[in-house]
Scaffold this motif. Structure first.
Motif, mmCIF file in Angstrom:
data_model
loop_
_atom_site.group_PDB
_atom_site.id
_atom_site.type_symbol
_atom_site.label_atom_id
_atom_site.label_comp_id
_atom_site.label_asym_id
_atom_site.label_seq_id
_atom_site.Cartn_x
_atom_site.Cartn_y
_atom_site.Cartn_z
ATOM 1 N N LEU A 198 9.324 17.310 5.544
ATOM 2 C CA LEU A 198 9.163 15.996 6.178
ATOM 3 C C LEU A 198 10.050 15.008 5.431
ATOM 4 C CD1 LEU A 198 6.947 16.646 8.236
ATOM 5 C CD2 LEU A 198 6.215 17.630 6.069
ATOM 6 N N ASN A 199 10.013 13.742 5.840
ATOM 7 C CA ASN A 199 10.932 12.755 5.252
ATOM 8 C C ASN A 199 10.373 11.994 4.063
ATOM 9 O OD1 ASN A 199 12.971 13.066 7.364
ATOM 10 N ND2 ASN A 199 11.344 12.239 8.642
ATOM 11 N N SER A 200 9.106 11.631 4.143
ATOM 12 C CA SER A 200 8.552 10.754 3.104
ATOM 13 C C SER A 200 7.237 11.333 2.596
ATOM 14 C CB SER A 200 8.267 9.369 3.687
ATOM 15 O OG SER A 200 7.207 9.478 4.615
ATOM 16 N N GLY A 201 6.792 10.789 1.475
ATOM 17 C CA GLY A 201 5.528 11.230 0.920
ATOM 18 C C GLY A 201 4.386 11.047 1.907
ATOM 19 N N ALA A 202 4.324 9.863 2.491
ATOM 20 C CA ALA A 202 3.229 9.578 3.423
ATOM 21 C C ALA A 202 3.242 10.554 4.593
ATOM 22 C CB ALA A 202 3.349 8.138 3.937
ATOM 23 N N GLU A 203 4.424 10.825 5.114
ATOM 24 C CA GLU A 203 4.523 11.731 6.256
ATOM 25 C C GLU A 203 4.055 13.140 5.868
ATOM 26 O OE1 GLU A 203 8.495 12.119 7.802
ATOM 27 O OE2 GLU A 203 7.789 13.118 9.622
ATOM 28 N N ALA A 204 4.363 13.539 4.646
ATOM 29 C CA ALA A 204 3.945 14.863 4.190
ATOM 30 C C ALA A 204 2.424 14.920 3.994
ATOM 31 C CB ALA A 204 4.682 15.239 2.911
ATOM 32 N N ASN B 58 -9.191 4.460 -6.183
ATOM 33 C CA ASN B 58 -7.874 4.306 -6.830
ATOM 34 C C ASN B 58 -6.783 5.188 -6.227
ATOM 35 O OD1 ASN B 58 -9.035 2.583 -8.906
ATOM 36 N ND2 ASN B 58 -9.877 4.469 -9.744
ATOM 37 N N ALA B 59 -7.099 5.900 -5.139
ATOM 38 C CA ALA B 59 -6.093 6.804 -4.560
ATOM 39 C C ALA B 59 -4.951 6.022 -3.945
ATOM 40 C CB ALA B 59 -6.741 7.671 -3.491
ATOM 41 N N TYR B 60 -3.762 6.602 -3.994
ATOM 42 C CA TYR B 60 -2.629 6.096 -3.208
ATOM 43 C C TYR B 60 -2.000 7.277 -2.496
ATOM 44 C CZ TYR B 60 1.420 3.699 -1.474
ATOM 45 O OH TYR B 60 2.356 3.163 -0.608
ATOM 46 N N HIS B 61 -1.925 7.203 -1.162
ATOM 47 C CA HIS B 61 -1.318 8.299 -0.412
ATOM 48 C C HIS B 61 -0.259 7.833 0.572
ATOM 49 C CE1 HIS B 61 -4.043 11.210 -2.175
ATOM 50 N NE2 HIS B 61 -5.082 10.461 -1.844
ATOM 51 N N GLY B 62 -0.014 6.510 0.673
ATOM 52 C CA GLY B 62 1.043 6.046 1.568
ATOM 53 C C GLY B 62 0.635 4.834 2.372
ATOM 54 N N ARG B 63 1.531 4.461 3.307
ATOM 55 C CA ARG B 63 1.368 3.225 4.075
ATOM 56 C C ARG B 63 1.294 3.438 5.582
ATOM 57 N NH1 ARG B 63 3.038 -1.684 1.474
ATOM 58 N NH2 ARG B 63 3.830 -1.407 -0.629
ATOM 59 N N THR B 64 1.346 4.697 6.047
ATOM 60 C CA THR B 64 1.174 4.925 7.480
ATOM 61 C C THR B 64 -0.301 4.718 7.819
ATOM 62 O OG1 THR B 64 0.774 7.257 7.098
ATOM 63 C CG2 THR B 64 3.050 6.617 7.564
ATOM 64 N N LEU B 65 -0.631 4.721 9.105
ATOM 65 C CA LEU B 65 -2.024 4.408 9.459
ATOM 66 C C LEU B 65 -3.010 5.345 8.749
ATOM 67 C CD1 LEU B 65 -4.232 2.949 10.970
ATOM 68 C CD2 LEU B 65 -3.705 4.317 12.971
ATOM 69 N N LEU B 66 -2.777 6.665 8.836
ATOM 70 C CA LEU B 66 -3.721 7.582 8.192
ATOM 71 C C LEU B 66 -3.662 7.459 6.669
ATOM 72 C CD1 LEU B 66 -5.799 9.857 8.179
ATOM 73 C CD2 LEU B 66 -3.909 11.483 8.302
ATOM 74 N N THR C 4 -5.506 5.525 1.246
ATOM 75 C CA THR C 4 -5.227 4.721 0.056
ATOM 76 C C THR C 4 -6.414 3.815 -0.223
ATOM 77 O OG1 THR C 4 -2.826 4.835 0.272
ATOM 78 C CG2 THR C 4 -3.707 2.855 -0.783
ATOM 79 N N SER C 5 -6.659 3.556 -1.523
ATOM 80 C CA SER C 5 -7.888 2.862 -1.892
ATOM 81 C C SER C 5 -7.744 1.340 -1.917
ATOM 82 C CB SER C 5 -8.325 3.392 -3.269
ATOM 83 O OG SER C 5 -9.316 2.606 -3.830
ATOM 84 N N LYS C 6 -6.662 0.842 -2.486
ATOM 85 C CA LYS C 6 -6.541 -0.588 -2.758
ATOM 86 C C LYS C 6 -6.295 -1.392 -1.465
ATOM 87 C CE LYS C 6 -4.107 -3.498 -6.116
ATOM 88 N NZ LYS C 6 -3.146 -3.454 -7.237
ATOM 89 N N VAL C 7 -7.069 -2.436 -1.268
ATOM 90 C CA VAL C 7 -6.999 -3.188 -0.008
ATOM 91 C C VAL C 7 -5.743 -4.065 0.062
ATOM 92 C CG1 VAL C 7 -8.178 -4.825 1.490
ATOM 93 C CG2 VAL C 7 -9.516 -3.175 0.158
ATOM 94 N N LYS C 8 -5.583 -4.943 -0.943
ATOM 95 C CA LYS C 8 -4.400 -5.797 -0.963
ATOM 96 C C LYS C 8 -3.391 -5.229 -1.936
ATOM 97 C CE LYS C 8 -6.246 -10.239 0.517
ATOM 98 N NZ LYS C 8 -6.628 -11.597 0.128
ATOM 99 N N PRO C 9 -2.179 -5.003 -1.593
ATOM 100 C CA PRO C 9 -1.532 -5.397 -0.342
ATOM 101 C C PRO C 9 -1.551 -4.332 0.761
ATOM 102 C CG PRO C 9 0.131 -4.536 -1.831
ATOM 103 C CD PRO C 9 -1.213 -4.417 -2.543
ATOM 104 N N TYR C 10 -2.045 -3.123 0.457
ATOM 105 C CA TYR C 10 -1.732 -1.990 1.331
ATOM 106 C C TYR C 10 -2.445 -1.984 2.678
ATOM 107 C CZ TYR C 10 -0.075 -0.405 -3.214
ATOM 108 O OH TYR C 10 0.534 -0.321 -4.431
ATOM 109 N N LYS C 11 -3.699 -2.503 2.717
ATOM 110 C CA LYS C 11 -4.499 -2.322 3.927
ATOM 111 C C LYS C 11 -4.858 -3.628 4.633
ATOM 112 C CE LYS C 11 -7.799 0.820 3.084
ATOM 113 N NZ LYS C 11 -8.411 2.060 2.531
ATOM 114 N N TRP C 12 -4.722 -4.707 3.912
ATOM 115 C CA TRP C 12 -5.162 -6.021 4.364
ATOM 116 C C TRP C 12 -4.646 -6.366 5.763
ATOM 117 C CZ3 TRP C 12 -8.718 -9.377 3.575
ATOM 118 C CH2 TRP C 12 -8.535 -10.744 3.863
ATOM 119 N N LYS C 13 -5.550 -6.560 6.704
ATOM 120 C CA LYS C 13 -5.247 -6.941 8.095
ATOM 121 C C LYS C 13 -4.502 -5.878 8.902
ATOM 122 C CE LYS C 13 -5.360 -11.952 7.756
ATOM 123 N NZ LYS C 13 -4.764 -13.174 8.309
ATOM 124 N N PHE C 14 -4.386 -4.654 8.359
ATOM 125 C CA PHE C 14 -3.675 -3.600 9.084
ATOM 126 C C PHE C 14 -4.624 -2.664 9.833
ATOM 127 C CE2 PHE C 14 -0.116 -4.027 5.750
ATOM 128 C CZ PHE C 14 0.626 -4.882 6.570
#
Ligand code: PLZ
Length: 420
Positions: free
Chosen positions: A110-116, A138-146, A151-161
């Motif tokens: 695949l192309n990116s970590g999140a996609e994988a 504390n997990a981080y797995h990417g920025r795509t919807l899934l 991912t655990s941290k709300v701001k900045p990764y999930k806020w309003k998304f």
């Protein structure tokens, strides 16, 4: 290239790059070699960030550059789903050999970590016929919807998304509670028969360089397997030698069902892979997995060169040596500066936790101040952690002793300044 000044480029950036995209620094990089970055105004920086764990073997390693050039002259793209090519299958074979576990394996690119990570979840769901996924605080797995859901941290990764993807459950990690907490999760959150996989970073990255206590993953994986749940290791940040072993999970002798790799795999070319047990990887119907660019020939050629460099230049030994030097210095600082709480991480994936006050509250401002001080003095270093209070080192393993010493001297001077 390079004829515009930093200031002019910054103006272009603010005019034409979405404000939603951040940059840690305002310096535009023109070139990089080994562990040194050069900006467009001719300033040099020692790189303790490695493009967020991508440049483990160093910037523009000559072997990788040569492999990229040679491949680009022959073939840059057909799409593997249209015409396959040699670099991809050779790399798949190598990845199947070097990932933990002495059993037949297969890979998908695949192309990116999140996609994988997304694909690992798709495969785990397919194989088990179950919908749910368990991840950690504390997990981080990417920025795509899934993966942003995972991912655990709300701001900045999930806020309003949101709304977020369904069937993602979470439990504490590491010292917070033992793996027996899983049994509690099975009662209160999700029945084990609904769980396709537990997805974990063997050493948590963005969440604060958190390594688990000894025995943690062995026990966790045993509970998973007793319940027909797959164990997926997200080695995107902890892999490719960063902790002193090719994959961090090897420290505990655990053989994951699926391993996800990206970042330092192709030294800056966008490439990610899911590698795992053949029966699981092959369970998906033909054409169920794929994408236009996954396993691009140039990216695969770069990755093959990276793996050659690991063997020929003994990169794992260099990672171990770097980790030991960092640890010795960090332990001294831990004694000298009350600002420093825990020394976090494993091997050359090492960080300093910043705390203050009698209750050792997270000291995020101080961590940020230190990173800013360092940048001003020519050292690029990143902060991470759910509380933003961990200064982490992801320097290339090829950093020279002199560069490392210079970088550590800047950090030490910064610690003194901030402690006063
Ligand atoms: N899993 C463990 O570390 C990427 C992200 C920085 P991509 N980490 C850096 C940011 O703010 O976007 C990462 C990771 C782990 C997955 C990913 C995602 O990898 O290649 O960024 O998609």
């Amino acid at each position: 290239m390079g004829h515009l000044s930093n200031e002019e480029l910054l103006k272009l950036r603010s005019d034409f790059i979405s404000g939603g995209v951040g940059s840690v620094t305002t310096q535009f990089v023109e070139s990089a070699r080994g562990a040194i970055l050069c900006d467009v105004d001719g300033n040099e920086y020692i790189d303790f960030a490695g493009g967020i764990a991508v440049m483990n073997i160093g910037h523009s390693h000559p072997r990788v550059v040569a492999a990229i050039k040679a491949q680009a002259e022959k073939l840059t793209h057909t799409c593997f789903m249209v015409n396959p090519y040699e670099t991809a299958v050779r790399l798949a074979k190598k990845l199947c050999q070097i990932t933990p576990g002495d059993f037949p394996k297969k890979a998908a690119f695949l192309n990116s970590g999140a996609e994988a990570v997304e694909n690992a979840v798709k495969i785990a769901r397919y194989y088990t016929g179950r919908p749910a996924i368990l991840v950690f605080d504390n997990a981080y797995h990417g920025r795509t919807l899934l993966t942003m859901t995972m991912t655990s941290k709300v701001k900045p990764y999930k806020w309003k998304f949101g709304p977020f993807a369904p069937e993602v459950y979470r439990m504490p990690f590491g010292d917070a509670v033992g793996p027996d907490k899983l049994k509690d999760v099975f009662i209160k959150q999700v029945d084990p028969e609904s769980l396709a996989a537990v997805v974990a970073e063997p050493v948590q990255g963005e969440g604060g360089f958190i390594a688990p206590p000894p025995g943690y993953f062995q026990e966790l994986v045993k509970i998973c397997h007793d319940n027909g749940i797959l164990f997926v290791a997200d080695e995107i940040q902890s892999g490719m030698g960063r902790t002193g072993k090719m994959f961090a999970i090897e420290h505990w002798g655990v053989e994951p069902d699926l391993v996800v790799v990206a970042k330092s795999l192709a030294a800056g070319m966008p490439l990610a892979a899911v590698v795992g047990k053949a029966a699981i990887m092959d369970s998906v119907h033909a054409w169920g997995l794929g994408g236009t660019y996954g396993g691009n020939p140039v990216a695969c050629a770069a990755a093959l060169a990276v793996l050659d460099v690991f063997e020929e230049e003994d990169m794992l030994a260099r990672a171990v040596a770097l980790g030991e030097k960092l640890k010795t210095r960090f332990e001294k600082w831990q004694r000298d500066f009350s600002l420093i709480g825990e020394i976090r991480g494993l091997g050359a994936m090492l960080g300093l936790e910043f705390v203050k006050g009698p209750d050792k509250e997270p000291a995020a401002d101080e961590a940020k101040q230190l990173a800013a001080y360092c940048l001003d003095k020519g050292l690029l270093i990143l902060v991470c952690g759910s509380y933003g209070n961990v200064v982490r080192v992801l320097a290339p393993f090829v950093i020279t002793d002199e560069q490392l010493e210079k970088g550590l001297a800047v950090l030490e001077a910064g610690l003194k300044e901030i402690s006063n």
